[in-house]
Structure formats: C-alpha cells, structure tokens
Scaffold this active site. Structure first.
Site, short mmCIF file in Angstrom:
data_model
loop_
_atom_site.label_atom_id
_atom_site.label_comp_id
_atom_site.label_asym_id
_atom_site.label_seq_id
_atom_site.Cartn_x
_atom_site.Cartn_y
_atom_site.Cartn_z
N ARG A 1 0.82 -1.23 0.00
CA ARG A 1 0.00 0.00 0.00
C ARG A 1 0.85 1.27 0.00
O ARG A 1 0.32 2.36 -0.18
CB ARG A 1 -0.99 -0.01 1.17
CG ARG A 1 -2.00 1.14 1.13
CD ARG A 1 -3.13 0.98 2.12
NE ARG A 1 -2.66 0.55 3.42
CZ ARG A 1 -2.07 1.36 4.31
NH1 ARG A 1 -1.90 2.63 4.04
NH2 ARG A 1 -1.67 0.89 5.47
N TYR B 1 -15.93 10.60 -18.99
CA TYR B 1 -16.27 9.21 -18.69
C TYR B 1 -17.36 9.16 -17.61
O TYR B 1 -17.30 9.88 -16.61
CB TYR B 1 -15.01 8.49 -18.23
CG TYR B 1 -15.26 7.07 -17.80
CD1 TYR B 1 -15.57 6.10 -18.74
CD2 TYR B 1 -15.18 6.71 -16.47
CE1 TYR B 1 -15.80 4.79 -18.34
CE2 TYR B 1 -15.41 5.40 -16.07
CZ TYR B 1 -15.73 4.45 -17.01
OH TYR B 1 -15.96 3.16 -16.62
N ASP C 1 -7.67 12.68 -18.62
CA ASP C 1 -7.92 11.25 -18.76
C ASP C 1 -7.45 10.89 -20.17
O ASP C 1 -8.08 11.26 -21.16
CB ASP C 1 -9.41 10.97 -18.57
CG ASP C 1 -9.72 9.47 -18.59
OD1 ASP C 1 -9.00 8.74 -19.28
OD2 ASP C 1 -10.71 9.06 -17.95
N LYS D 1 -7.91 -0.60 -20.05
CA LYS D 1 -8.17 -0.45 -21.49
C LYS D 1 -6.90 -0.74 -22.29
O LYS D 1 -6.42 -1.85 -22.24
CB LYS D 1 -8.75 0.93 -21.76
CG LYS D 1 -9.88 1.33 -20.80
CD LYS D 1 -11.11 0.42 -20.89
CE LYS D 1 -12.05 0.60 -19.71
NZ LYS D 1 -12.47 1.97 -19.45
#
Ligand SMILES: *Cc1c(COP(=O)(O)O)cnc(C)c1O
Length: 406
Positions: free
Chosen positions: A67, A121, A193, A218
C-alpha cells in the site's frame, strides 16, 4: 558493512536504470526494457514477481509495503509508465477510477472548485456528482469542448481543470496546449484522462498538462483481462498523490502489476495496428450509405481534425458512428458475427456498444439528444483483426438487416 553494500547496490541499480531511461530508447525498446525487475538470482528473461507484503528493514533504506506503492514490481513498472508518458514519475492503482479519485482528492479540499470538461467518462461523472458535495467541493461543467468555454468559468478558488481528449463517445478533441497555458497563468493544476489515446497516440505532458491518468484496464492492459489504473506526473505531484494514495489504499496487487508489465511490452505493436485499422474502418464507414455520420479525429470531416493532428501521434482506435434512420442499433449489433457487443473497450478484439442503451442509459432522452448521442449511435473499439474481415462482418450485418426490412 551491510549498510555500505546496500548503498552500493542501490547506487549501481539507480545508475543502471538512469542509463536505460536516459538513452532515449525507441518506443518498442521502451515498452520491452524500461522498468524491468532484474532476476539477479536465476537470470530469467522476465521480471520475477515479488508477492511479499513484508520486507526486512536491513536490506533497503525504504519501508516497502504494497500500500506504500513501492514493492519491487510496482516501482519498476512505474518507471516504464513514466518513460511512456514523458513524465518524471508514475503510480499504479487498482482501477482507473482509483487513479482518478485519488488524483482529484489529493488536490481538492472543502471550498475548492474544479472545472470539468462537459463530456467525460461516466464513472468520473458519477464520482463528482455523488461524492464531491459530501466533501464541500464545488464543480462546474463546461458547455462544450471549446477552449473559449473554459476561461469564463474559472473562479478564484479553481484548483483543477479536468479534461478528456479524445472523449467518450463522440471523440471530441480538446486543445491541450491552450488549456495548459490558461491554467499555468493562474496556477491551476491540469489533469487529463488519456485512456482513449494511450501513451502511444498522445503524450499530454509534452503539451504542459500536469497530471496524466489512464484506465489501464483499457489499452495498457489491452487483452480485456486486468483491471488497473495509472497516474503519471512530475516527482513533486506524484509525491503528493502518493501521500493521499496510501490513505485511500488503491494499490494494485503485484500479480496484476506483473500482468500489466507483460501487456505493456506489446503496447506499441497493438495500438499502432489498431490505429491503422481504425483509419481504414472510419473511411469505409464514412463512404457507406447506411451510415449517417462517423466521429473519428483521423477524418478530415472531424471539426477538430487539425488540432488532433497537432497534438496526437496517431488518431487512436476508438470511434463512433450513427446508423442512418430506419436501421435499429440493437438489431445491427446483434447481426454482427465476431465484432462483439461489450461494455469495455481497447482489447485486441474489436467491440461495439450502443451508448444510449448502456453507458448513457441513465440520462433522459432529451439530455442524450442535447449531447449528440442518438439512439442509433454506435461506439466502435477497433481491434487488431484485419480490416477486410471487420468490413466483411459489418457488410453482412447491414445486408441481413436490409433483407429483414424488405
Ligand atoms: C474505463 C474508463 C475509466 C475507468 O476505468 P476503470 O479501470 O474501469 O476504473 C476512466 N476513463 C475512461 C475514459 C475509461 O474508458
């Protein structure tokens, strides 16, 4: 002695990586070689996976923990992503939305304002609509993708301008240089983005955009089999995003980091081929009498073709097209043989989707119409299949539907 050896190793390691990174390798060499984990023990050809969640303090001078975004696989892959995006540094997240939410929440606090491009988006739209009010963060959407629409909406408390170009599903193009120029004058951070273009077709840092975000689910993943997100930016910005990131906890598992590294080795090969195919398909569709309109930045008919050409290395492999009146989108979709209806995009396989029925189904018909999303609009993610086969599939589907009509 141990400490000295540790330092020495670290020095040699960083020197080696600087050598690779600074050599200005070609794009395929960058995809394959930058940011590998060297297998010093067995000299295997590929990066070993370090699944360990616990690391001894005496071996390294940093506290490694998944993390903290600094396991060996995470750190190495961040160098590849930074090299691809022409930025100093990067971070890898568990999804595109984890990357987007962490990046936005790093720089926004109660009372701040963010200016967002109209068409973004759907998941980002929902994040802002559902969560920002809770935190007392103000936001405004622009009326269009036109640069002139941004400046009048800036406020004294505007911290971020958030854009997406090319956008979903109409492939609108936002002028990155104009936006970053406007923001820099006022000390505003710019975020993009960059999912639809991928770093192969667009490197926004070259145009002064501060923070570049991807849904790596993607193109970066590219095989429709992993969920991931990335943020690429300067060391200074990444340090801040990292500080918020360890609190929000959106780190990616090392196995998936390793999968993403494997995918990125062929990123240029895949995306280049997909982009080449998309141009052929867009021209074919534009000339087809069953198609009313094609939205693809690589077409001269695209209203922002010139801006796209000035800021993209290639026009990408996403497009949308509107079937002519009388052809039902669902019927067309169901008549295709191997171009699959799919919610996601950017895999090596070609996929299509009807935005009105899926991604934009929650909007009213009026809202959809005002955004130019008709019921006959089809979003098309072009894969690596030969264009001749893709065209044949579309032809047979149109023929089948027309026969039904007769
Ligand atoms: C898919 C997508 C996202 C969200 O990414 P996830 O990996 O699904 O969280 C963000 N932006 C764009 C443009 C996308 O296509």
């Amino acid at each position: 002695m141990v400490i000295i050896r540790g330092f020495f190793r670290k020095f040699v390691f960083s020197y080696y990586n600087k050598m690779i990174d600074s050599k200005k390798l070609g794009i395929n060499s960058t995809c394959v070689h930058v940011g590998e984990v060297k297998d010093k023990q067995f000299k295997g050809a590929i990066s070993p996976i370090y699944m360990s969640t616990s690391y001894a303090f005496d071996q390294v001078d940093v506290k490694r923990y998944p993390r903290y975004f600094n396991t060996p696989n995470q750190e190495a892959l961040c160098r590849k992503i930074a090299a691809l995006e022409h930025t100093e540094d990067a971070l890898i997240f568990t999804s595109g939305m984890a990357a987007i939410s962490t990046a936005l929440l790093t720089f926004l606090k109660k009372g701040d304002h963010v200016l967002i491009q109209q068409v973004i988006y759907g998941g980002t739209y929902n994040l802002i609509a559902k969560e920002f009010e809770k935190y007392g963060i103000e936001y405004t959407y622009t009326e269009s993708d036109k640069f002139q629409d941004f400046e009048p909406l800036l406020r004294s408390n505007t911290k971020i301008i958030y854009i997406e170009t090319p956008s979903n599903p109409l492939l609108t193009i936002t002028d990155m240089k104009a936006i970053s120029g406007l923001a820099k004058k006022r000390g505003i951070i710019t975020m993009i983005d960059n999912t639809f273009a991928s770093p192969i077709n667009q490197t926004p840092a070259d145009f002064g955009i501060d923070i570049v975000i991807h849904s790596a689910t993607k193109y970066m993943g590219g095989h429709s089999d992993i969920s991931a997100g990335v943020v690429a930016a300067s060391k200074e910005h990444i340090e801040l995003i990292w500080e918020t990131g360890i609190n929000l906890g959106g780190n990616l598992s090392d196995f998936t980091v390793w999968m993403l590294e494997r995918s990125l080795k062929t990123l240029n090969l895949r995306v280049r081929e997909q982009t080449k195919n998309a141009q052929v398909l867009a021209e074919y569709l534009e000339a087809n009498s069953s198609i009313k309109k094609v939205h693809y930045p690589g077409l001269k008919s695209h209203p922002k073709h010139a801006i796209a050409a000035s800021q993209m290395h290639g026009f990408g492999a996403m497009m949308s097209f509107e079937l002519k009146e009388g052809i039902d989108a669902m019927e067309f979709q169901n008549s295709l043989q191997f171009i699959k209806p799919s919610l996601s995009l950017a895999g090596v396989e070609s996929t299509i989707l009807s935005p009105a029925q899926t991604t934009h189904a929650l909007l009213s018909e009026k809202e959809r119409q005002s955004r130019g999303i008709s019921d006959r609009l089809i979003r098309f993610s072009v894969g690596i299949e030969e264009p001749v086969d893709l065209i044949a599939d579309i032809e047979q589907a149109l023929l089948k539907i027309n026969k039904v009509d007769l």
